[in-house]
Design a protein around this motif. Structure first.
Motif, PDB file in Angstrom:
ATOM      1  N   MET A  64       0.718  -1.213  -0.234  1.00 36.28           N
ATOM      2  CA  MET A  64       0.068   0.011   0.055  1.00 36.28           C
ATOM      3  C   MET A  64       0.795   1.304  -0.132  1.00 36.28           C
ATOM      4  SD  MET A  64      -2.772  -1.400  -0.133  1.00 36.28           S
ATOM      5  CE  MET A  64      -4.006  -0.117   0.118  1.00 36.28           C
ATOM      6  N   PRO A  65       0.453   2.331  -0.482  1.00 36.17           N
ATOM      7  CA  PRO A  65       1.177   3.643  -0.517  1.00 36.17           C
ATOM      8  C   PRO A  65       1.330   4.001   1.001  1.00 36.17           C
ATOM      9  CG  PRO A  65      -0.773   3.834  -1.781  1.00 36.17           C
ATOM     10  CD  PRO A  65      -1.036   2.452  -0.954  1.00 36.17           C
ATOM     11  N   ILE A  66       2.575   4.794   1.018  1.00 35.81           N
ATOM     12  CA  ILE A  66       3.095   5.494   2.064  1.00 35.81           C
ATOM     13  C   ILE A  66       3.625   6.905   1.817  1.00 35.81           C
ATOM     14  CG2 ILE A  66       5.641   4.537   1.671  1.00 35.81           C
ATOM     15  CD1 ILE A  66       5.992   4.456   4.646  1.00 35.81           C
ATOM     16  N   HIS A  67       3.291   7.793   2.860  1.00 35.98           N
ATOM     17  CA  HIS A  67       3.400   9.150   2.611  1.00 35.98           C
ATOM     18  C   HIS A  67       5.039   9.529   2.322  1.00 35.98           C
ATOM     19  CE1 HIS A  67       3.310  13.713   2.798  1.00 35.98           C
ATOM     20  NE2 HIS A  67       2.115  13.485   2.635  1.00 35.98           N
ATOM     21  N   VAL A  68       5.222  10.245   1.256  1.00 32.52           N
ATOM     22  CA  VAL A  68       6.884  10.554   1.194  1.00 32.52           C
ATOM     23  C   VAL A  68       7.510  11.301   2.129  1.00 32.52           C
ATOM     24  CG1 VAL A  68       7.076  12.650  -0.185  1.00 32.52           C
ATOM     25  CG2 VAL A  68       7.560  10.795  -1.284  1.00 32.52           C
ATOM     26  N   SER A  69       6.951  11.929   3.127  1.00 26.07           N
ATOM     27  CA  SER A  69       7.499  12.393   4.248  1.00 26.07           C
ATOM     28  C   SER A  69       7.969  11.410   5.224  1.00 26.07           C
ATOM     29  CB  SER A  69       6.715  13.447   4.937  1.00 26.07           C
ATOM     30  OG  SER A  69       5.668  12.927   5.447  1.00 26.07           O
ATOM     31  N   ASN A  70       7.524  10.224   5.036  1.00 26.79           N
ATOM     32  CA  ASN A  70       7.992   9.109   6.036  1.00 26.79           C
ATOM     33  C   ASN A  70       9.192   8.469   5.653  1.00 26.79           C
ATOM     34  OD1 ASN A  70       5.962   9.883   7.828  1.00 26.79           O
ATOM     35  ND2 ASN A  70       4.554   8.523   6.894  1.00 26.79           N
ATOM     36  N   VAL A  71       9.915   8.758   4.224  1.00 25.09           N
ATOM     37  CA  VAL A  71      10.959   8.062   4.125  1.00 25.09           C
ATOM     38  C   VAL A  71      12.397   9.169   3.742  1.00 25.09           C
ATOM     39  CG1 VAL A  71       9.563   6.267   2.999  1.00 25.09           C
ATOM     40  CG2 VAL A  71      10.168   7.993   1.733  1.00 25.09           C
ATOM     41  N   LYS A  72      13.360   8.538   3.749  1.00 21.67           N
ATOM     42  CA  LYS A  72      14.679   9.448   3.341  1.00 21.67           C
ATOM     43  C   LYS A  72      15.259   8.527   2.177  1.00 21.67           C
ATOM     44  CE  LYS A  72      16.030  12.007   7.476  1.00 21.67           C
ATOM     45  NZ  LYS A  72      17.255  12.348   8.080  1.00 21.67           N
ATOM     46  N   LEU A  73      15.629   9.358   1.370  1.00 21.56           N
ATOM     47  CA  LEU A  73      16.289   8.524   0.069  1.00 21.56           C
ATOM     48  C   LEU A  73      17.822   7.930   0.715  1.00 21.56           C
ATOM     49  CD1 LEU A  73      16.557   8.352  -3.075  1.00 21.56           C
ATOM     50  CD2 LEU A  73      17.839  10.457  -3.099  1.00 21.56           C
ATOM     51  N   ILE A  74      18.135   7.018   0.083  1.00 18.19           N
ATOM     52  CA  ILE A  74      19.472   6.428   0.435  1.00 18.19           C
ATOM     53  C   ILE A  74      20.485   6.747  -0.757  1.00 18.19           C
ATOM     54  CG2 ILE A  74      20.823   4.429   0.599  1.00 18.19           C
ATOM     55  CD1 ILE A  74      18.951   4.751   2.920  1.00 18.19           C
ATOM     56  N   ALA A  75      21.428   7.581  -0.183  1.00 20.24           N
ATOM     57  CA  ALA A  75      22.424   7.974  -1.198  1.00 20.24           C
ATOM     58  C   ALA A  75      23.157   7.035  -1.947  1.00 20.24           C
ATOM     59  CB  ALA A  75      23.333   9.108  -0.734  1.00 20.24           C
ATOM     60  N   PRO A  76      24.170   6.988  -3.048  1.00 18.66           N
ATOM     61  CA  PRO A  76      24.933   6.013  -3.525  1.00 18.66           C
ATOM     62  C   PRO A  76      26.072   5.657  -2.438  1.00 18.66           C
ATOM     63  CG  PRO A  76      24.622   7.504  -4.985  1.00 18.66           C
ATOM     64  CD  PRO A  76      24.094   8.252  -3.940  1.00 18.66           C
ATOM     65  N   SER A  77      26.306   6.160  -1.463  1.00 20.67           N
ATOM     66  CA  SER A  77      27.497   6.043  -0.492  1.00 20.67           C
ATOM     67  C   SER A  77      26.772   5.311   0.599  1.00 20.67           C
ATOM     68  CB  SER A  77      27.810   7.335   0.108  1.00 20.67           C
ATOM     69  OG  SER A  77      27.057   8.079   0.660  1.00 20.67           O
ATOM     70  N   GLY A  78      25.258   5.120   0.507  1.00 18.13           N
ATOM     71  CA  GLY A  78      24.702   4.187   1.543  1.00 18.13           C
ATOM     72  C   GLY A  78      23.978   4.946   2.659  1.00 18.13           C
ATOM     73  N   GLN A  79      24.240   6.200   2.873  1.00 16.86           N
ATOM     74  CA  GLN A  79      23.617   6.989   4.072  1.00 16.86           C
ATOM     75  C   GLN A  79      22.257   7.496   3.718  1.00 16.86           C
ATOM     76  OE1 GLN A  79      26.791   9.771   4.917  1.00 16.86           O
ATOM     77  NE2 GLN A  79      27.693   8.383   6.419  1.00 16.86           N
ATOM     78  N   PRO A  80      21.403   7.571   4.597  1.00 11.11           N
ATOM     79  CA  PRO A  80      20.026   8.356   4.167  1.00 11.11           C
ATOM     80  C   PRO A  80      20.288   9.871   4.133  1.00 11.11           C
ATOM     81  CG  PRO A  80      20.000   7.549   6.249  1.00 11.11           C
ATOM     82  CD  PRO A  80      21.409   6.941   5.938  1.00 11.11           C
ATOM     83  N   THR A  81      19.623  10.408   3.441  1.00 15.91           N
ATOM     84  CA  THR A  81      19.805  11.935   3.291  1.00 15.91           C
ATOM     85  C   THR A  81      18.414  12.667   2.834  1.00 15.91           C
ATOM     86  OG1 THR A  81      20.934  13.651   2.337  1.00 15.91           O
ATOM     87  CG2 THR A  81      20.555  11.561   0.971  1.00 15.91           C
ATOM     88  N   ARG A  82      18.345  13.675   3.064  1.00 23.51           N
ATOM     89  CA  ARG A  82      17.278  14.573   2.500  1.00 23.51           C
ATOM     90  C   ARG A  82      17.585  15.056   1.099  1.00 23.51           C
ATOM     91  NH1 ARG A  82      16.174  19.019   6.763  1.00 23.51           N
ATOM     92  NH2 ARG A  82      18.538  18.737   6.794  1.00 23.51           N
ATOM     93  N   VAL A  83      16.637  15.560   0.247  1.00 23.05           N
ATOM     94  CA  VAL A  83      17.133  15.779  -1.089  1.00 23.05           C
ATOM     95  C   VAL A  83      16.437  17.252  -1.288  1.00 23.05           C
ATOM     96  CG1 VAL A  83      16.731  15.160  -3.472  1.00 23.05           C
ATOM     97  CG2 VAL A  83      16.851  13.503  -1.865  1.00 23.05           C
ATOM     98  N   ASN A  84      17.226  18.064  -2.041  1.00 27.76           N
ATOM     99  CA  ASN A  84      16.835  19.133  -2.503  1.00 27.76           C
ATOM    100  C   ASN A  84      17.393  19.211  -4.006  1.00 27.76           C
ATOM    101  OD1 ASN A  84      15.509  20.957  -0.811  1.00 27.76           O
ATOM    102  ND2 ASN A  84      17.227  21.454   0.180  1.00 27.76           N
TER     103      ASN A  84
END
Length: 104
Positions: A64-84
């Motif tokens: 089922m769908p999950i809101h986008v504010s409840n996840v963080k992107l995993i960068a290629p280096s393997g760390q979670p990050t916010r995106v701009n």
């Protein structure tokens, strides 16, 4: 929406907190995404006649769908990050706030 289909994300809140998964589908009008293996619900499916296509019946698991504010992107280096976004050489690119690097 800053997260796209095919990105790997980390769930930061809710029942599936800490779980990583790939974005299967993005729903930008609703600000939601569907992540593989996250927010699974049971659905009851009736047998249907659809020509030659085989349709799974009975009780099936559906993401089922999950809101986008409840996840963080995993960068290629393997760390979670916010995106701009940042303009690099006249092209708009996604940019990691935490790691100071271009993601795309």
């Amino acid at each position: 929406m800053k997260i796209k289909k095919g990105d790997t994300v980390l769930v930061i809140t809710g029942e599936y907190k800490g779980k990583r998964g790939e974005v299967v589908r993005a729903l930008p009008k609703e600000n939601k995404i569907i992540v593989k293996g996250v927010n699974i619900a049971k659905k009851h499916a009736k047998p249907r006649r659809t020509g030659r296509r085989v349709v799974q019946t009975g009780i099936i698991d559906v993401e089922m769908p999950i809101h986008v504010s409840n996840v963080k992107l995993i960068a290629p280096s393997g760390q979670p990050t916010r995106v701009n976004y940042r303009i690099v050489d006249g092209v708009k690119k996604r940019y990691s706030n935490k790691l100071d690097e271009v993601l795309d």
